[in-house]
Design an enzyme around this catalytic site. Structure first.
Site: not given
Ligand code: 13P
Length: 246
Positions: A208, A13, A163, A91, A11, A93, A169
Site C-alpha cells: 500500500s 501482478k 512486504e 511474492h 509489480n 501471492e 492491497g
C-alpha cells in the site's frame, strides 16, 4: 558507508492492458529519473513492449527448472531472452496461491542468478504472525532458507523486499516506524552473514505505498525504495512515488 542507489519497482501482478503499457511508456519517457533505478514487472506478455522503449523490466516469477514439461511456468532463459534484468521471487501471492515454500523460493533466487537476473526476494508476515509478536522469527526463517542456498557473492547480487501481507492491497500501510523496524532486522541479519553485504543490499518496502505515504517510508534509513502494486498501475501515482524516492 556505501550509498545504495534507491529503487522503485512496479509489480503489475495480473493487471494491465496494451493501452496502459503505451500510456505508461509515453508518460514515463518524458520524466527521466536520475539517480533512481526504475523497474516495471508487468505480466510477461508485455515485457517486450517495455524493452523496445528501453525500460528496465522484470518477471513476476521464475521456475526453479531450466526447461521441460512445466506447463504455464517460465524459465530464467526465456525471461532473459525477453529482455528482463530482474525477477520477483517469493511474492506472498505466489507463496499463498501456489504453496511456494521458503526452500523453493531460495531455489528460484538461485535460478535467477544463474540466468543473470537480479532476484527481488520477497519476505513478510501475516497479521496473525504480527499479532503473535513473531515477525522477526518468521521473516528470519524466510531469509535463512535463502542464506542456506546462496553464497555471499550470490547474495550480493540480490534485492530484498519486505512486504507485510496485511499491508498488500489493503490500504493499510505499515507505519514508517513499523517498516523501519523490520528493515533494520533484515539488515542486521544480512550483517550477521557478511557486514559488507548489509551495507550494499537494497531492501525495498512494499504494501500500500501511495504518493502520500511514500516520502515518509523512503526517508527511513534502512528503506531503499519500494515495490509498488496497485499504485504502479496509475502512471501519475507511480511517477510521484518515484519522485519521493530520489
Ligand atoms: P500494493 O502496493 O497494491 O499493496 O501491492 C504491493 C505488492 O504486493 C507489490 O509486490
Amino acid at each position: 558507508m556505501i550509498k545504495r542507489t534507491p529503487m522503485v519497482a512496479g509489480n503489475w501482478k495480473m493487471n494491465g492492458s496494451r493501452s496502459l503499457v503505451e500510456s505508461f511508456v509515453n508518460t514515463l519517457n518524458d520524466r527521466p529519473f536520475n539517480g533512481l533505478d526504475v523497474v516495471v514487472c508487468p505480466p510477461v506478455g508485455y515485457l517486450s513492449f517495455f524493452v523496445a522503449e528501453c525500460f528496465s523490466v522484470g518477471g513476476q516469477d521464475i521456475s526453479d527448472q531450466d526447461n521441460g514439461a512445466h506447463t504455464g511456468d517460465i524459465s530464467g532463459e526465456i525471461l532473459t531472452e525477453l529482455g528482463a534484468s530482474y525477477v520477483i521471487v517469493g511474492h506472498s501471492e505466489r507463496r499463498e496461491n501456489h504453496g511456494e515454500s521458503n526452500e523453493l523460493v531460495a531455489k528460484k533466487a538461485l535460478k535467477a542468478l544463474d540466468n543473470n537476473l537480479i532476484p527481488i526476494i520477497c519476505v513478510g508476515e501475516s497479521l496473525k504472525v504480527r499479532e503473535d509478536n513473531k515477525v522477526n522469527e518468521f521473516v528470519g526463517k524466510q531469509l535463512a532458507a535463502v542464506f542456506d542456498t546462496l553464497s555471499s557473492e550470490q547474495l550480493s547480487r540480490c534485492i530484498i523486499a519486505y512486504e507485510p501481507i496485511w499491508a498488500i492491497g489493503t490500504g493499510k500501510t505499515a507505519s514508517p516506524e513499523q517498516a523501519q523496524e523490520v528493515h533494520a532486522f533484515i539488515r542486521q541479519t544480512l550483517a550477521d552473514n557478511d557486514k559488507s553485504l548489509a551495507e550494499k543490499t537494497r531492501v525495498l518496502y512494499g504494501g500500500s505505498v501511495k504518493p502520500d505515504n511514500a516520502s515518509q517510508l523512503f526517508a527511513q534509513p534502512d528503506i531503499d525504495g519500494g515495490l509498488i502494486g496497485g499504485a504502479s498501475l496509475k502512471t501519475e501515482d507511480f511517477i510521484a512515488i518515484c519522485q519521493a524516492a530520489i
